[in-house]
Design a protein around this motif. Structure first.
Motif, PDB file in Angstrom:
ATOM      1  N   ALA B  86     -89.446  54.097 -50.793  1.00  0.00           N
ATOM      2  CA  ALA B  86     -88.343  55.070 -50.883  1.00  0.00           C
ATOM      3  C   ALA B  86     -87.000  54.352 -50.730  1.00  0.00           C
ATOM      4  CB  ALA B  86     -88.500  56.152 -49.821  1.00  0.00           C
ATOM      5  N   ILE B  89     -86.295  52.433 -53.998  1.00  0.00           N
ATOM      6  CA  ILE B  89     -85.813  53.224 -55.143  1.00  0.00           C
ATOM      7  C   ILE B  89     -84.401  53.756 -54.873  1.00  0.00           C
ATOM      8  CG2 ILE B  89     -87.028  55.362 -54.440  1.00  0.00           C
ATOM      9  CD1 ILE B  89     -86.431  54.264 -58.065  1.00  0.00           C
ATOM     10  N   PHE B  90     -84.128  54.103 -53.622  1.00  0.00           N
ATOM     11  CA  PHE B  90     -82.761  54.539 -53.306  1.00  0.00           C
ATOM     12  C   PHE B  90     -81.768  53.390 -53.534  1.00  0.00           C
ATOM     13  CE2 PHE B  90     -84.147  58.468 -50.996  1.00  0.00           C
ATOM     14  CZ  PHE B  90     -83.282  59.327 -51.633  1.00  0.00           C
ATOM     15  N   ILE B  93     -81.048  53.362 -57.121  1.00  0.00           N
ATOM     16  CA  ILE B  93     -80.204  54.516 -57.493  1.00  0.00           C
ATOM     17  C   ILE B  93     -78.746  54.245 -57.120  1.00  0.00           C
ATOM     18  CG2 ILE B  93     -79.724  56.964 -56.987  1.00  0.00           C
ATOM     19  CD1 ILE B  93     -82.806  57.322 -56.637  1.00  0.00           C
ATOM     20  N   PHE B  94     -78.542  53.754 -55.892  1.00  0.00           N
ATOM     21  CA  PHE B  94     -77.169  53.456 -55.462  1.00  0.00           C
ATOM     22  C   PHE B  94     -76.601  52.275 -56.261  1.00  0.00           C
ATOM     23  CE2 PHE B  94     -78.269  56.211 -51.945  1.00  0.00           C
ATOM     24  CZ  PHE B  94     -77.082  56.875 -51.711  1.00  0.00           C
ATOM     25  N   LEU B  96     -77.319  51.637 -59.356  1.00  0.00           N
ATOM     26  CA  LEU B  96     -76.942  52.178 -60.669  1.00  0.00           C
ATOM     27  C   LEU B  96     -75.558  52.818 -60.597  1.00  0.00           C
ATOM     28  CD1 LEU B  96     -77.531  53.036 -63.597  1.00  0.00           C
ATOM     29  CD2 LEU B  96     -78.837  54.962 -62.714  1.00  0.00           C
ATOM     30  N   PHE B  97     -75.332  53.572 -59.512  1.00  0.00           N
ATOM     31  CA  PHE B  97     -74.013  54.194 -59.362  1.00  0.00           C
ATOM     32  C   PHE B  97     -72.924  53.121 -59.237  1.00  0.00           C
ATOM     33  CE2 PHE B  97     -70.558  55.386 -56.520  1.00  0.00           C
ATOM     34  CZ  PHE B  97     -69.948  56.337 -57.317  1.00  0.00           C
ATOM     35  N   ILE B 100     -72.180  51.633 -62.578  1.00  0.00           N
ATOM     36  CA  ILE B 100     -71.405  52.539 -63.443  1.00  0.00           C
ATOM     37  C   ILE B 100     -69.941  52.546 -63.011  1.00  0.00           C
ATOM     38  CG2 ILE B 100     -71.052  54.981 -64.029  1.00  0.00           C
ATOM     39  CD1 ILE B 100     -74.165  55.260 -63.924  1.00  0.00           C
ATOM     40  N   PHE B 105     -70.380  52.891 -67.933  1.00  0.00           N
ATOM     41  CA  PHE B 105     -71.684  53.313 -68.441  1.00  0.00           C
ATOM     42  C   PHE B 105     -72.214  52.356 -69.504  1.00  0.00           C
ATOM     43  CE2 PHE B 105     -70.672  57.458 -66.616  1.00  0.00           C
ATOM     44  CZ  PHE B 105     -71.914  57.947 -66.267  1.00  0.00           C
ATOM     45  N   ILE B 109     -75.825  50.987 -68.270  1.00  0.00           N
ATOM     46  CA  ILE B 109     -77.062  51.677 -68.685  1.00  0.00           C
ATOM     47  C   ILE B 109     -78.088  50.677 -69.254  1.00  0.00           C
ATOM     48  CG2 ILE B 109     -78.038  53.360 -70.339  1.00  0.00           C
ATOM     49  CD1 ILE B 109     -76.792  54.704 -67.875  1.00  0.00           C
ATOM     50  N   PHE B 112     -79.151  48.167 -66.487  1.00  0.00           N
ATOM     51  CA  PHE B 112     -80.015  48.762 -65.464  1.00  0.00           C
ATOM     52  C   PHE B 112     -81.443  48.932 -65.984  1.00  0.00           C
ATOM     53  CE2 PHE B 112     -82.054  52.589 -63.759  1.00  0.00           C
ATOM     54  CZ  PHE B 112     -82.102  52.263 -62.410  1.00  0.00           C
ATOM     55  N   VAL B 113     -81.552  49.474 -67.207  1.00  0.00           N
ATOM     56  CA  VAL B 113     -82.892  49.704 -67.765  1.00  0.00           C
ATOM     57  C   VAL B 113     -83.640  48.373 -67.863  1.00  0.00           C
ATOM     58  CG1 VAL B 113     -84.172  50.460 -69.824  1.00  0.00           C
ATOM     59  CG2 VAL B 113     -82.239  51.809 -69.010  1.00  0.00           C
ATOM     60  N   TYR B 116     -84.470  46.965 -64.256  1.00  0.00           N
ATOM     61  CA  TYR B 116     -85.525  47.724 -63.590  1.00  0.00           C
ATOM     62  C   TYR B 116     -86.894  47.394 -64.184  1.00  0.00           C
ATOM     63  CZ  TYR B 116     -87.845  51.444 -61.046  1.00  0.00           C
ATOM     64  OH  TYR B 116     -88.669  52.124 -60.186  1.00  0.00           O
TER      65      TYR B 116
END
Lengths: 496, 162
Positions: B86, B89-90, B93-94, B96-97, B100, B105, B109, B112-113, B116
């Motif tokens: 957890a 993954i968080f 997520i952070f 990715l933000f 950005i 973006f 984008i 990131f893809v 990951y």
């Protein structure tokens, strides 16, 4: 009247109107599938095209056809990925996504699509039948009653909190309070903005819904390290079972469709609210609610589509749009030279009935299309989570961004994503929070109008007292039922 | 008295209502009416809830309605491993933000893809590049070229004056 009804049908099927309908359906299909990008935003983007369309029926085939199908395809995203394709499809996550996880995506999709078509039919027929009797229906409730109905809605959904009713009510309360953020509509003063310009314009529902619902599901997918479906890949089965479920629970689907129509007719309330009320109604007394009960798919699936018909009733008959999307459609009516009101019910009755037919035909076409490609759609749930997660996060962030084209929406998504994670972890239900946020603004307006007009006397209105009693019964019923159950559980001998 | 981690979350709820009610003290009646009409009863309820939780009042687990009607995390994974995953993954997520915000973006984008898929998922180069290309094409084709969404430039470029 029959002539106008038949004429409306042929006008929709005539060329190029039918071509516009197909284009509208194609746009609506993909918009509904994409999280965050809602029917309202797309309607706003497409509205300028109606300037170039001369015939009213052709314009409505395009615009209403597009809007009519977003609810159905939005349900697909909610069921397969646990991310709401549309704001009005969020309730389908609760039971639809667990069904996908246990390999019943086909059944869930079959039920959602069939109930959606069913709901759309009920909505369209309600529009057709209610034209002569709608005025007393709309004027039945004043602001005091509408305020209590808003509170009743949050309370109703709060009772689904399981072990702790208080958690459900408190989550609803948090949503109602969050709705107070921003510029106060009465005084113009700033409330709870804490120096942030972004908060002046209130919290947008899309980043909150996407964060609260999508991020915990993505985290769970990453923790599991499997595909969305937890069972081995097999050919998609159960679609027919899902279709049968709609007929097995025929009256539930009818009742939830009518809930959607009614909430569509009432000003400002709409599919976003109706889906939760229909969900709560659908899963009442269902043991595996929240764990993959088909009733939890049928209820909101039917309601979020029937709302469209209900929504159109005050828009067409009185020129009072009940929602943002109807406000844009009202604009389209004026662009093509039609005036809502008695004119639509006399001189242009055929156009009004053409709208009814657009709702029906668009939903039938999209349902057929969905059934054709269901295997391909459901196969996505068998793709490894490690391949899906970057794409899901991509859609989460893009979906949030499209709400206001602001990076601050991404921060809101992150905050509510973390909050949603802990809410799920500690057993706090998320739906009451969302419903509170949606209804808060409306509730505040009605509370202030009631107080300004009647002081505190409105609390003693018989209709208000009746609604308060109903709310108390709704709150007390699960507790009474639980105590009875506990007494039986503790005294098994007596029960024999 | 039983102290459980969720008590911290319950306490946050009390603080939330307390702040919202307290903030409204100096507002005019029109602005204060709704926050107090909702906030004060909710503050009282949240305190009652906290007291109940402190007392450890829980429903018998045999009852089917014990869980809320909402999504439940999958059980069966070792709690320590689940916590680690957890947090992992968080972090993505952070990240990715942050990407950005700093790079925009258009760069983040596809980056990131790819990262990951390659770093986190350990996918093959070919598949990672193929899916990154698909993500970039979807992003550019739909959101940039067709819908003309006004994606902001990365903050880093603003700082560097590029």
């Amino acid at each position: 009247m029959i002539d106008a009804f038949v004429s409306g049908f042929w006008q929709v099927l005539a060329w190029p109107a039918f071509g516009y309908l197909l284009i509208g359906i194609a746009v609506g299909f993909f918009v509904g599938l994409l999280p965050g990008l809602g029917g309202l935003a797309t309607l706003a983007l497409m509205l300028p095209f109606s300037y170039t369309i001369k015939q009213p029926v052709e314009a409505f085939c395009f615009l209403l056809g597009m809007l009519a199908v977003t609810g159905t395809t939005g349900d697909i995203t909610s069921i397969l990925f646990g991310i709401p394709g549309e704001g009005s499809s969020a309730a389908l996550i609760l039971d639809g996504y667990p069904m996908s996880k246990r390999g019943e995506a086909g059944r869930a999709l079959g039920a959602a699509i069939t109930s959606s078509v069913f709901g759309a039919m009920v909505g369209a027929l309600s529009l057709a039948l209610s034209i002569p009797i709608m005025r007393p229906l709309v004027l039945l409730f004043g602001s005091p009653e509408l305020f209590i109905i808003a509170i009743m809605g949050v309370t109703f959904i709060g009772t689904l909190a399981g072990a702790s009713l208080l958690k459900g009510l408190l989550a609803g309360g948090v949503g109602l309070m969050l709705a107070a953020i921003g510029v106060d509509p009465q005084t113009g003063s700033l409330r709870y903005t804490f120096g942030s310009l972004y908060l002046w314009d209130r919290l947008d529902i899309i980043p909150v819904v996407v964060g609260l619902f999508a991020i915990p599901e993505i985290v769970d997918l990453a923790v599991r390290g499997t595909s969305i479906s937890e069972v081995p890949k097999t050919k998609l089965v159960g679609v027919i079972e899902g279709v049968k479920d709609t007929f097995r629970h025929f009256w539930l689907t009818v009742r939830c469709s009518l809930i959607g129509v009614y909430f569509g007719v009432l000003p400002v309330l709409g599919a976003n609210v109706a889906q939760w009320i229909a969900y709560a109604h659908g899963v009442q007394g269902v043991k595996d609610a929240g764990k993959g009960a088909v009733e939890g798919v049928l209820g909101p699936g039917a309601a979020n589509n029937s709302t469209r018909g209900g929504d159109l009733i005050p828009t067409v008959a009185f020129g009072i749009p009940g929602s943002g999307s109807m406000a844009l459609l009202l604009g389209a009516l004026l662009i093509v030279g039609l005036n809502p009101g008695p004119e639509m019910l006399k001189q242009h009755l055929d156009v009004t009935f053409a709208m009814v037919w657009v709702l029906i035909i668009a939903n039938l076409i999209v349902a057929g299309l969905c059934f054709l490609i269901l295997n391909q759609l459901a196969a996505l749930t068998f793709i490894r989570g490690s391949l899906l997660i970057p794409f899901l996060l991509f859609f989460v962030f893009i979906g949030s961004f499209t709400a206001n084209n602001s990076l601050a929406d991404l921060i809101a998504t992150l905050i509510f994503g973390v909050a949603g994670y802990f809410m799920v972890l500690y057993g706090w239900p998320r739906p009451p929070l969302i419903l509170g946020l949606i209804l808060g603004k409306i509730a505040e307006n009605y509370l202030w109008i009631s107080t300004a007009a009647y002081g505190s006397k409105w609390l003693l209105f018989p209709s208000v007292i009746i609604l308060i009693i109903i709310t108390i019964v709704i709150v007390a019923y699960p507790t009474i039922k639980e105590r009875r159950g506990r007494a039986r559980y503790e005294r098994p001998d007596d029960a024999i | 008295m039983k102290l459980r981690p969720q008590l911290l979350f319950d306490l946050l709820i009390i603080i939330f209502f307390l702040v919202f009610v307290y903030e409204a003290i100096d507002w005019r009646l029109q602005a204060r009416l709704y926050p107090w009409a909702v906030g004060i009863p909710m503050l009282a309820l949240s305190v009652v809830h906290m007291i109940w939780e402190l007392k450890g009042k829980k429903k018998p687990s045999s009852q089917p309605s014990a869980a809320p009607v909402d999504f439940q995390f999958t059980r069966g994974t070792d709690p320590a491993l689940a916590r680690r995953r957890a947090i992992n993954i968080f972090s993505w997520i952070f990240g990715l933000f942050a990407g950005i915000w700093l790079l925009g973006f258009k760069i983040t984008i596809p980056a990131f893809v790819f990262l990951y898929l390659k770093v986190q998922s350990g996918e093959r180069w070919g598949l990672s590049l193929l899916l990154t290309g698909a993500a970039w094409f979807l992003f550019w084709g739909l959101f940039d070229w067709l819908l003309h969404l006004p994606f902001p430039e990365g903050q880093l470029f603003v700082w560097l004056g590029l």
